[in-house]
Design an enzyme around this catalytic site. Structure first.
Site, PDB file in Angstrom:
ATOM      1  N   ASP A 282      11.268 -19.959 -18.170  1.00  0.00           N
ATOM      2  CA  ASP A 282      11.984 -18.693 -18.241  1.00  0.00           C
ATOM      3  C   ASP A 282      12.133 -18.154 -16.812  1.00  0.00           C
ATOM      4  O   ASP A 282      11.573 -18.696 -15.854  1.00  0.00           O
ATOM      5  CB  ASP A 282      11.287 -17.689 -19.173  1.00  0.00           C
ATOM      6  CG  ASP A 282      12.266 -16.611 -19.670  1.00  0.00           C
ATOM      7  OD1 ASP A 282      13.351 -16.462 -19.071  1.00  0.00           O
ATOM      8  OD2 ASP A 282      11.944 -15.911 -20.649  1.00  0.00           O
TER       9      ASP A 282
HETATM   10  C1  BGC Z   1      14.719 -13.938 -20.884  1.00  0.00           C
HETATM   11  C2  BGC Z   1      15.282 -15.164 -21.565  1.00  0.00           C
HETATM   12  C3  BGC Z   1      16.693 -15.439 -21.096  1.00  0.00           C
HETATM   13  C4  BGC Z   1      16.682 -15.562 -19.587  1.00  0.00           C
HETATM   14  C5  BGC Z   1      18.028 -15.911 -18.999  1.00  0.00           C
HETATM   15  C6  BGC Z   1      14.926 -13.973 -19.390  1.00  0.00           C
HETATM   16  O1  BGC Z   1      14.625 -12.740 -18.826  1.00  0.00           O
HETATM   17  O2  BGC Z   1      13.358 -13.811 -21.195  1.00  0.00           O
HETATM   18  O3  BGC Z   1      15.249 -15.003 -22.951  1.00  0.00           O
HETATM   19  O4  BGC Z   1      17.175 -16.600 -21.700  1.00  0.00           O
HETATM   20  O5  BGC Z   1      16.238 -14.331 -19.037  1.00  0.00           O
HETATM   21  O6  BGC Z   1      18.937 -14.899 -19.115  1.00  0.00           O
END
Ligand code: BGC
Length: 763
Positions: A282
């Site tokens: 993530d």
């Molecule tokens: C979130 C994810 C997301 C990623 C990309 C993160 O802050 O936890 O769920 O896919 O950002 O946008």
């Protein structure tokens, strides 16, 4: 393109004197093709493939293209048009080995056409509708050159304080697992290599929904049995359905951050579950290993992550900076890097990108003139899915449906709220294209003088909350206040109410209140709006609440004052039309709650499938020395599986085909469902099973199956469910997945509380 690309591989091979494959490897042979390609890659090129970067508006495009052409980037996210992505793919085609880029985005509940938020999709209990939402999203995203989405999000959440409850499918393992399968198949279609498919990456692996106190990014501490039994199955279901990717959770699990957890990523995911796809960190999670306090510096963080099998690092630079040194010093082995690279390349292969890097980008002359063109939307599908996701919570004196000739006062800060209608994570959805409740109701009410609008209240009167919600967009704030004093707004709404036959109040949360990093300590409707509701109630006019929110709210008082309550969540581009369809009776509501509604925050966690206890509270008996809170009624406000219709249904003659089941046999559980009302309608018949005595404590009941059925007014139908030993299996204290002989209760109901029951014995 195809041939040129392959040729490119071999030409560059010769000119750079990297260890060459002796004979060209046909593209059809995936493993050999990738091995051959990897033989030609330098260490830098390999590490480049592990880098996933976010393309923000401020990013210097030329520099990025240079980096791509230098083989330093494997994929991007957040750039979402063919015109934006084509130059990046062109740059990749100029790189030495011409390894294609992939383009990712958070397509969570629709891409350009926004469907209801995931929690609302789950409320439909309608697998065809949910599948359709995913298929449309995939087609729209693929048509915009996207190859992969960070979805579905299948984190079980039993704590509505967590703002990301809105992104998941609720509290139940079985329902979420079914939806996980449907969504993966919907995104990926027949194959993720099809031009109109996108690869699914299930998230957030694992247990993100169980963050302590519902506070985002917090720690998770959980027993292995609970993990295996309740929280892991939805991820597994997505992987078994063929999800090509996994996004790793930001949280720690029992003291180890998921991003550094070799047990989670290697033993469980890859060894036990056989996952062969792409594991993406993530956002910034590798760097955060330092903050978690398991890595002393960036070097150690990169080492832990690569060893744990995190293939791609999302938006941090540590792999690029640290992996070469770690390899040189022997702290990591070549295989750690190679495994990750292999998985990235395999995912690109599976997306069809080696065959055609421009598969979803297409030719410039075919680019849409206007990416926001109306013709690119799927409004009919969105409206149909949205109306199926609405849940009727209360309908006293048949307040609903409304007469189309009625004079309606439409009030509340969410009545004209195009951004909120789309919900959080609304991908490429455009507020200007979303239908507000005002728009939807106007389209139905012929005589415009019969729809009187007044805002009535701002979302919140708390300046600190308002600033928080507008944190990212101070220039164009998402939540805009009406500057008039609260009492003026209320007076205007009360006047409108007095002039009308019925009040419809659109109240709840702004979308940002149910979002990432939007945990709440209080689940009430904000006070400004509660004041409005009290004033409306005092007019004595019939009061319909249209709730918009991304999590269960505590609405004890509102449940007492309102005559009818329709839970609409955030229902997407066509939300206003879909809600109007239900309010005016053009669609008979059929949604059921995928989460329990607590009476108060103090009750949390409240979920229907809790374990049996030694001193349960018995309704109607004194509560002393039983498990309850003495200062409030025990039990939820609305149970899991609950939802009304404009018609009535009765359940009778529940029967089991036998009172015993052997381990290879089948049992038929049936019930007669009758539509006893005056309208045609759909309902969800739910099957729950309780393992009465086991080697360890089992839940009081667990959802094991359901059917959404349509019955005409007066029609009746026998609904059958098949029960086999598989439905009775669970993870015991040794984590062995098996059924144990003994007594089982089978319950069938239209919600999780009001059920008919029969029993049988597993032999
Ligand atoms: C979130 C994810 C997301 C990623 C990309 C993160 O802050 O936890 O769920 O896919 O950002 O946008």
């Amino acid at each position: 393109m195809k041939k040129l690309c392959l040729l490119g591989l071999f030409v560059s091979l010769a000119s750079h004197q990297v260890l060459a494959a002796e004979t060209p490897v046909p593209l059809e042979n995936k493993d050999a093709f990738i091995s051959n390609l990897m033989k030609q890659m330098t260490l830098d090129e390999k590490i480049g493939q592990l880098r996933l970067i976010s393309i923000g508006p401020e990013m210097p495009r030329e520099l990025i293209r240079k980096e791509i052409a230098g083989g330093n980037i494997g994929g991007t996210f957040n750039s979402i048009t063919r015109a934006e992505n084509r130059p990046m793919q062109d740059a990749a085609m100029r790189s030495r080995l011409k390894i294609p880029m992939f383009f990712a985005y958070d397509v969570i509940h629709g891409h350009r056409t926004i469907f209801p938020i995931p929690l609302a999709l789950a409320s439909s209990w309608d697998m065809d509708a949910i599948g359709q939402s995913g298929r449309v999203a995939a087609k729209e995203a693929a048509a915009d050159s996207l190859d992969i989405t960070f979805a579905p999000m299948v984190d079980i959440s039993r704590d509505p304080r967590w703002g990301r409850s809105s992104e998941g499918f609720g509290e139940d393992t079985y329902l979420t697992s079914r939806i996980a399968r449907v969504m993966v198949k919907a995104y990926q279609g027949e194959t993720p290599s099809a031009a109109d498919s996108i690869m699914a990456s299930v998230k957030h692996f694992a247990l993100y929904g169980a963050v302590e106190g519902g506070r985002d990014y917090n720690t998770v501490d959980m027993s292995p049995v609970k993990m295996y039994q309740d929280y892991l199955p939805p991820y597994r279901a997505a992987i078994d359905a063929g999800a090509g990717g996994v996004m790793v959770a930001l949280n720690s699990i029992n003291g180890i951050p998921a991003t550094a957890d070799t047990w989670l990523m290697n033993d469980l995911l890859r060894r036990d579950w056989g996952f062969k796809g792409l594991a993406v960190s993530d956002h910034g999670a590798i760097f955060e290993l330092i903050k978690h306090g398991v890595a002393r510096d960036g070097r150690e963080a990169a080492k832990l992550a690569i060893k744990a099998g995190i293939d791609m690092s999302m938006n941090d630079t540590l792999y690029g900076k640290e992996l070469p040194g770690l390899l040189k010093s022997g702290e990591i082995e070549q295989k750690h890097i190679d495994n990750a690279v292999r998985e990235v390349l395999a995912a690109k292969y599976d997306m069809g990108l080696f065959k055609d890097p421009y598969l979803r980008i297409g030719k410039a002359e075919d680019d849409p003139a206007d990416t926001y063109a109306e013709s690119r939307l799927h409004r009919a599908e969105a409206r149909e899915v949205a109306r199926r996701s609405l849940v009727l919570l209360k309908n006293q004196n048949e307040t609903l449906p409304l007469k189309k000739t009625a004079k309606v006062a439409l009030v509340g800060p969410l009545a004209k709220a195009p951004i909120d209608m789309m919900g959080s994570w609304a991908a490429a959805g455009r507020p200007a294209q979303s239908v507000t409740l005002f728009d939807g109701m106007s389209a139905v009410i012929g005589d415009k003088a019969n729809l009187i609008y007044a805002r009535g209240a701002n979302i919140t009167g708390d300046k600190k909350v308002l600033d928080y919600l507008n944190f990212l967009n101070f220039d164009a704030p998402e939540v805009v206040d009406d500057p008039r004093p609260a009492n003026v707004l209320i007076d205007e709404a009360v006047k409108a109410a007095k002039d009308a036959d019925v009040i419809v109040a659109a109240v709840g949360e702004s979308r940002g209140m149910s979002h990432e990093s939007s945990s709440r300590t209080d689940l009430n409707i904000p006070e400004t709006q509660r004041e409005l509701i009290r004033a409306l109630k005092a007019t004595g006019k019939p009061l319909v609440l249209v709730l918009m929110n991304g999590r269960p709210l505590t609405i004890l008082e509102e449940n007492q004052s309102a005559d009818a309550i329709l839970e609409t969540w955030f229902s997407g581009t066509e939300g206003g039309n879909a809600i109007a369809d239900v309010l005016f009776g053009d669609y008979n509501p059929s949604g059921k709650l995928p989460v329990t509604f607590p009476r108060s925050v103090g009750q949390i966690p409240t979920y229907y499938n809790h374990l049996s206890i030694g001193r349960p509270f018995t309704p109607g008996k004194p509560g002393n020395y039983t498990s309850q809170y003495f200062d409030d009624t025990t039990g939820p406000l609305f149970p899991f599986g609950y939802g009304l219709s404009y018609t009535d249904f009765s359940l009778n003659d529940m029967a089991l085909s036998s009172t015993t089941l052997n381990t290879t046999g089948k049992l038929d559980a049936s019930v007669m469902v009758k539509n006893t009302g005056k309208r045609d309608g759909e309902t969800v018949v739910q099957l729950y099973i309780q393992d009465v005595t086991g080697s360890m404590i089992r839940p009081v009941k667990e959802l094991k199956n359901f059917q959404k059925i349509m019955l005409k007014a007066g029609e009746q139908k026998v609904v059958h469910f098949t029960i086999t030993e598989d439905d009775l299996k669970f993870y015991n204290a040794q984590l062995k997945y098996a059924a144990e002989p003994g007594k089982f209760n089978v319950q069938i109901g239209l919600d999780s509380q009001d059920v008919k029951q029969q029993s049988f014995e597993l032999l």
